[in-house]
Write a protein that holds these residues in place. Sequence first.
Motif, PDB file in Angstrom:
ATOM      1  N   LEU A   1       6.655 -25.525  96.581  1.00 17.02           N
ATOM      2  CA  LEU A   1       5.371 -24.850  96.348  1.00 17.02           C
ATOM      3  C   LEU A   1       5.004 -23.921  97.494  1.00 17.02           C
ATOM      4  O   LEU A   1       5.189 -24.255  98.660  1.00 17.02           O
ATOM      5  CB  LEU A   1       4.257 -25.882  96.203  1.00 17.02           C
ATOM      6  N   ASP A   2       4.432 -22.769  97.123  1.00 18.86           N
ATOM      7  CA  ASP A   2       3.980 -21.824  98.132  1.00 18.86           C
ATOM      8  C   ASP A   2       2.447 -21.766  98.086  1.00 18.86           C
ATOM      9  O   ASP A   2       1.869 -21.266  97.110  1.00 18.86           O
ATOM     10  CB  ASP A   2       4.572 -20.441  97.830  1.00 18.86           C
ATOM     11  N   PRO A   3       1.769 -22.258  99.140  1.00 18.70           N
ATOM     12  CA  PRO A   3       0.308 -22.257  99.136  1.00 18.70           C
ATOM     13  C   PRO A   3      -0.301 -20.862  98.943  1.00 18.70           C
ATOM     14  O   PRO A   3      -1.463 -20.743  98.551  1.00 18.70           O
ATOM     15  CB  PRO A   3      -0.050 -22.815 100.524  1.00 18.70           C
ATOM     16  N   GLU A   4       0.505 -19.825  99.155  1.00 17.80           N
ATOM     17  CA  GLU A   4       0.014 -18.451  98.917  1.00 17.80           C
ATOM     18  C   GLU A   4      -0.412 -18.274  97.465  1.00 17.80           C
ATOM     19  O   GLU A   4      -1.229 -17.410  97.150  1.00 17.80           O
ATOM     20  CB  GLU A   4       1.138 -17.436  99.206  1.00 17.80           C
ATOM     21  N   ASN A   5       0.169 -19.090  96.575  1.00 16.43           N
ATOM     22  CA  ASN A   5      -0.128 -18.930  95.134  1.00 16.43           C
ATOM     23  C   ASN A   5      -1.301 -19.791  94.666  1.00 16.43           C
ATOM     24  O   ASN A   5      -1.641 -19.784  93.489  1.00 16.43           O
ATOM     25  CB  ASN A   5       1.116 -19.292  94.297  1.00 16.43           C
ATOM     26  N   PHE A   6      -1.922 -20.536  95.585  1.00 15.06           N
ATOM     27  CA  PHE A   6      -2.978 -21.464  95.164  1.00 15.06           C
ATOM     28  C   PHE A   6      -4.258 -20.753  94.689  1.00 15.06           C
ATOM     29  O   PHE A   6      -5.153 -21.383  94.146  1.00 15.06           O
ATOM     30  CB  PHE A   6      -3.328 -22.446  96.289  1.00 15.06           C
ATOM     31  N   ARG A   9      -2.164 -28.432  89.861  1.00 16.85           N
ATOM     32  CA  ARG A   9      -2.281 -27.343  88.888  1.00 16.85           C
ATOM     33  C   ARG A   9      -1.144 -26.339  89.080  1.00 16.85           C
ATOM     34  O   ARG A   9      -0.579 -25.808  88.121  1.00 16.85           O
ATOM     35  CB  ARG A   9      -3.641 -26.651  89.034  1.00 16.85           C
ATOM     36  N   ALA A  10      -0.801 -26.060  90.343  1.00 21.48           N
ATOM     37  CA  ALA A  10       0.264 -25.082  90.619  1.00 21.48           C
ATOM     38  C   ALA A  10       1.613 -25.593  90.109  1.00 21.48           C
ATOM     39  O   ALA A  10       2.418 -24.826  89.571  1.00 21.48           O
ATOM     40  CB  ALA A  10       0.327 -24.793  92.120  1.00 21.48           C
ATOM     41  N   VAL A  11       1.861 -26.891  90.265  1.00 19.15           N
ATOM     42  CA  VAL A  11       3.116 -27.464  89.754  1.00 19.15           C
ATOM     43  C   VAL A  11       3.152 -27.331  88.228  1.00 19.15           C
ATOM     44  O   VAL A  11       4.152 -26.901  87.637  1.00 19.15           O
ATOM     45  CB  VAL A  11       3.266 -28.951  90.151  1.00 19.15           C
ATOM     46  N   ALA A  12       2.020 -27.676  87.594  1.00 20.62           N
ATOM     47  CA  ALA A  12       1.964 -27.620  86.123  1.00 20.62           C
ATOM     48  C   ALA A  12       2.151 -26.185  85.631  1.00 20.62           C
ATOM     49  O   ALA A  12       2.913 -25.943  84.677  1.00 20.62           O
ATOM     50  CB  ALA A  12       0.614 -28.162  85.654  1.00 20.62           C
ATOM     51  N   LYS A  13       1.497 -25.242  86.293  1.00 23.83           N
ATOM     52  CA  LYS A  13       1.609 -23.833  85.867  1.00 23.83           C
ATOM     53  C   LYS A  13       3.063 -23.351  86.002  1.00 23.83           C
ATOM     54  O   LYS A  13       3.588 -22.679  85.105  1.00 23.83           O
ATOM     55  CB  LYS A  13       0.670 -22.946  86.690  1.00 23.83           C
ATOM     56  N   ALA A  14       3.698 -23.710  87.104  1.00 22.89           N
ATOM     57  CA  ALA A  14       5.087 -23.266  87.309  1.00 22.89           C
ATOM     58  C   ALA A  14       5.992 -23.829  86.220  1.00 22.89           C
ATOM     59  O   ALA A  14       6.882 -23.132  85.706  1.00 22.89           O
ATOM     60  CB  ALA A  14       5.562 -23.688  88.695  1.00 22.89           C
TER      61      ALA A  14
END
Length: 209
Positions: free
Chosen positions: A62-67, A36-41
Amino acid sequence: MIIAIDGPAASGKGTLGKRLAHHYGYRHLDTGVIYRAVAKALLDRGFDLTDEARAVAIAMELDPENFGHPELKSQRIGDAASVVSAIPRVREALVNFQRQFAADPPGAVLDGRDIGTVICPNADVKIFVVADPQVRAHRRTLEALARGEAADEAMVLADILKRDERDKNRAAAPLKAAEDAHILDNSNLDVEASVSAAIAIVEAVRAAR
Ligand SMILES: Nc1ncnc2c1ncn2[C@@H]1O[C@H](COP(=O)(O)OP(=O)(O)OP(=O)(O)O)[C@@H](O)[C@H]1O
Ligand SMILES: Nc1ccn([C@@H]2O[C@H](COP(=O)(O)O)[C@@H](O)[C@H]2O)c(=O)n1
């Protein structure tokens, strides 16, 4: 111990993952959040979801801080994630992070689509969670309404079915139960009964060792 939980959309993987991790004092990783984070970015930067080079570059940074970003939970991002996740090089870029998470002590619960088949094929316990699509759509709709979002159950069901089809039929790490997975159908189980059933599976595997 590594516990792998896989299953289709909204089957209750994350709920079980969180509860099992808490029960055993392990860490929990909802691997769907990564896709989901990849898609959002990609969407945030105006890139195409099938832009392989950009998707891979984003996956590697990816930064897990943004998960924890609340928008990651939306249906739009879930649907976009299932497009991005079909790109083999994106999946490859994310393997090490997931395996490292699984390997760190004291133990881990990972939930997703390919944990028992690709990420952790040697997991100690593999659970494949299923529930009737209508039941899953109903639960997801209640969840969205509780968050204050508008949700039409028929549309939620259509999205779930579309996502399951895409995830099952892709060439790279398709959604499927590992041969040694325990199938847990929670269609007629509430959360507590479903957690108890999952713990019973883990305990049975441990006792058989
Ligand atoms: N056994 C259950 N009975 C009733 N509701 C449940 C049950 N298990 C999970 N839920 C609810 O169903 C919804 C979907 O559950 P959850 O988010 O755990 O599914 P998931 O498989 O992780 O979804 P995703 O496809 O996003 O990964 C949530 O609102 C959750 O609270
Ligand atoms: N191990 C995984 C986890 C997820 N995906 C893809 O991401 C989409 C969103 O996942 P959710 O669990 O948050 O719903 C999902 O539809 C899959 O396409 C994956 O491929 N592998």
